[in-house]
Motif scaffolding. Structure first.
Motif, PDB file in Angstrom:
ATOM      1  N   ARG A  54       0.834  -1.201   0.000  1.00  0.00           N
ATOM      2  CA  ARG A  54       0.000   0.000   0.000  1.00  0.00           C
ATOM      3  C   ARG A  54       0.869   1.252   0.000  1.00  0.00           C
ATOM      4  N   ALA A  55       1.911   1.265   0.835  1.00  0.00           N
ATOM      5  CA  ALA A  55       2.783   2.433   0.949  1.00  0.00           C
ATOM      6  C   ALA A  55       3.578   2.660  -0.334  1.00  0.00           C
ATOM      7  N   VAL A  56       4.042   1.575  -0.955  1.00  0.00           N
ATOM      8  CA  VAL A  56       4.787   1.702  -2.216  1.00  0.00           C
ATOM      9  C   VAL A  56       3.899   2.344  -3.279  1.00  0.00           C
ATOM     10  N   GLU A  57       2.662   1.912  -3.339  1.00  0.00           N
ATOM     11  CA  GLU A  57       1.724   2.470  -4.322  1.00  0.00           C
ATOM     12  C   GLU A  57       1.443   3.943  -4.036  1.00  0.00           C
ATOM     13  N   MET A  58       1.184   4.274  -2.759  1.00  0.00           N
ATOM     14  CA  MET A  58       0.855   5.657  -2.412  1.00  0.00           C
ATOM     15  C   MET A  58       2.030   6.605  -2.618  1.00  0.00           C
ATOM     16  N   SER A  59       3.231   6.149  -2.317  1.00  0.00           N
ATOM     17  CA  SER A  59       4.401   7.021  -2.432  1.00  0.00           C
ATOM     18  C   SER A  59       4.689   7.396  -3.880  1.00  0.00           C
ATOM     19  N   ASP A  60       4.315   6.524  -4.815  1.00  0.00           N
ATOM     20  CA  ASP A  60       4.451   6.788  -6.250  1.00  0.00           C
ATOM     21  C   ASP A  60       5.881   7.186  -6.622  1.00  0.00           C
ATOM     22  N   LEU A  61       6.846   6.463  -6.053  1.00  0.00           N
ATOM     23  CA  LEU A  61       8.254   6.751  -6.321  1.00  0.00           C
ATOM     24  C   LEU A  61       8.829   5.929  -7.471  1.00  0.00           C
ATOM     25  N   GLY A  62       8.031   5.031  -8.015  1.00  0.00           N
ATOM     26  CA  GLY A  62       8.485   4.227  -9.145  1.00  0.00           C
ATOM     27  C   GLY A  62       9.725   3.414  -8.808  1.00  0.00           C
ATOM     28  N   VAL A  63      10.676   3.369  -9.723  1.00  0.00           N
ATOM     29  CA  VAL A  63      11.884   2.569  -9.503  1.00  0.00           C
ATOM     30  C   VAL A  63      12.761   3.154  -8.398  1.00  0.00           C
ATOM     31  N   ARG A  64      12.535   4.434  -8.061  1.00  0.00           N
ATOM     32  CA  ARG A  64      13.349   5.062  -7.019  1.00  0.00           C
ATOM     33  C   ARG A  64      13.053   4.491  -5.638  1.00  0.00           C
ATOM     34  N   ILE A  65      11.987   3.734  -5.494  1.00  0.00           N
ATOM     35  CA  ILE A  65      11.662   3.121  -4.203  1.00  0.00           C
ATOM     36  C   ILE A  65      12.781   2.187  -3.743  1.00  0.00           C
ATOM     37  N   ASP A  66      13.580   1.688  -4.663  1.00  0.00           N
ATOM     38  CA  ASP A  66      14.674   0.779  -4.314  1.00  0.00           C
ATOM     39  C   ASP A  66      16.025   1.485  -4.249  1.00  0.00           C
ATOM     40  N   ASP A  67      16.008   2.821  -4.330  1.00  0.00           N
ATOM     41  CA  ASP A  67      17.227   3.604  -4.120  1.00  0.00           C
ATOM     42  C   ASP A  67      17.339   3.993  -2.651  1.00  0.00           C
ATOM     43  N   LYS A  68      18.556   4.357  -2.244  1.00  0.00           N
ATOM     44  CA  LYS A  68      18.758   4.774  -0.857  1.00  0.00           C
ATOM     45  C   LYS A  68      18.085   6.121  -0.595  1.00  0.00           C
ATOM     46  N   ILE A  69      17.498   6.242   0.593  1.00  0.00           N
ATOM     47  CA  ILE A  69      16.750   7.448   0.947  1.00  0.00           C
ATOM     48  C   ILE A  69      17.649   8.678   0.944  1.00  0.00           C
ATOM     49  N   GLY A  70      18.941   8.484   1.212  1.00  0.00           N
ATOM     50  CA  GLY A  70      19.872   9.601   1.186  1.00  0.00           C
ATOM     51  C   GLY A  70      19.973  10.283  -0.167  1.00  0.00           C
ATOM     52  N   SER A  71      19.540   9.589  -1.223  1.00  0.00           N
ATOM     53  CA  SER A  71      19.582  10.174  -2.566  1.00  0.00           C
ATOM     54  C   SER A  71      18.267  10.852  -2.932  1.00  0.00           C
TER      55      SER A  71
END
Length: 251
Positions: free
Chosen positions: A119-136
């Motif tokens: 649910r959170a992955v869908e809502m955040s709508d970050l696409g492929v960036r969801i698997d990048d480090k948050i620091g970026s």
């Protein structure tokens, strides 16, 4: 319509006779977006932290889904989420990794945790960036991730302090739409923000607090009519000035 939150004469006294928040009362209905606004030092953050069970009340009570912050704080915490303005995420984690970490803390079982993350992955709508480090991530990306984390468990009440602070216009619009969509699905919100345009756009009702006292509660339209104001900023100015004069007269 049922109340998700009932605040009853809530007060916090830090030293004898000096209240940060005094006899504050209001309610929030299911699916309602309620904004608590006021100048710096007005008592809104103190009130929010008491409702969130992070700060003990001196007097009064607040009831969330039938549970008192005084006698059932653990039950209250099961029904709320609180996202402060200064909230952050672990920068060395990926977005997905952070959501999985937090879901395993809040979920009662692995299946719930899996659903929360999806649910959170869908809502955040970050696409492929969801698997990048948050620091970026940019601030907007981080804020969308944090908000998605805050509401992924579908709490009865989401308490958000400055939800779009520091975001550009497009990211702020996305956050506001997310809040309104979730409210339409039945989630209730308690917001705090200094952005009057945002409050006027997103809120169903507004409470204005100053010097620890809740001075007005109403819809943006009702308050604009009452104070013959063109916008909520003018209402805010009139209410706060009036409240300050009355407080000085009492003193």
């Amino acid at each position: 319509m049922e109340n998700v939150l009932e605040v009853k004469g809530l007060s916090k006294m830090y030293k004898k006779g000096v209240y940060a928040s005094e006899k504050v009362s209001f309610d929030i209905k299911k699916g309602e977006i309620f904004a608590l606004i006021g100048p710096n030092g007005a008592g809104k953050t103190t009130t929010i932290r008491m409702i969130s069970t992070l700060l003990s009340a001196t007097e009064g009570d607040a009831v969330v889904e039938g549970h008192s912050i005084l006698t059932e704080p653990a039950k209250v915490r099961e029904n709320i989420t609180y996202l402060p303005d200064e909230a952050g995420a672990y920068k060395t984690m990926t977005g997905r990794g952070y959501l999985e970490f937090m879901a395993n803390i809040y979920a009662k079982n692995p299946q719930d945790a899996k659903e929360y993350v999806e649910r959170a992955v869908e809502m955040s709508d970050l696409g492929v960036r969801i698997d990048d480090k948050i620091g970026s991530y940019s601030r907007g990306m981080s804020r969308k991730l944090l908000l998605s984390r805050a509401v992924m468990s579908r709490p009865a009440l989401a308490i958000l302090d400055e939800p779009t602070s520091g975001l550009d216009i497009l990211n702020a619009i996305e956050i506001r739409r997310m809040i309104k969509d979730l409210a339409a699905e039945g989630m209730s919100f308690l917001l705090s923000s200094h952005n009057m345009l945002e409050i006027e756009f997103v809120s169903d009702r507004v409470g204005i607090i100053a010097k620890g006292h809740l001075l007005e509660v109403g819809t943006p339209s009702e308050l604009k009519v009452k104070y013959n104001a063109k916008n909520l900023e003018e209402v805010f100015e009139a209410v706060v000035k009036k409240g300050s004069v009355e407080a000085d007269e009492i003193l």
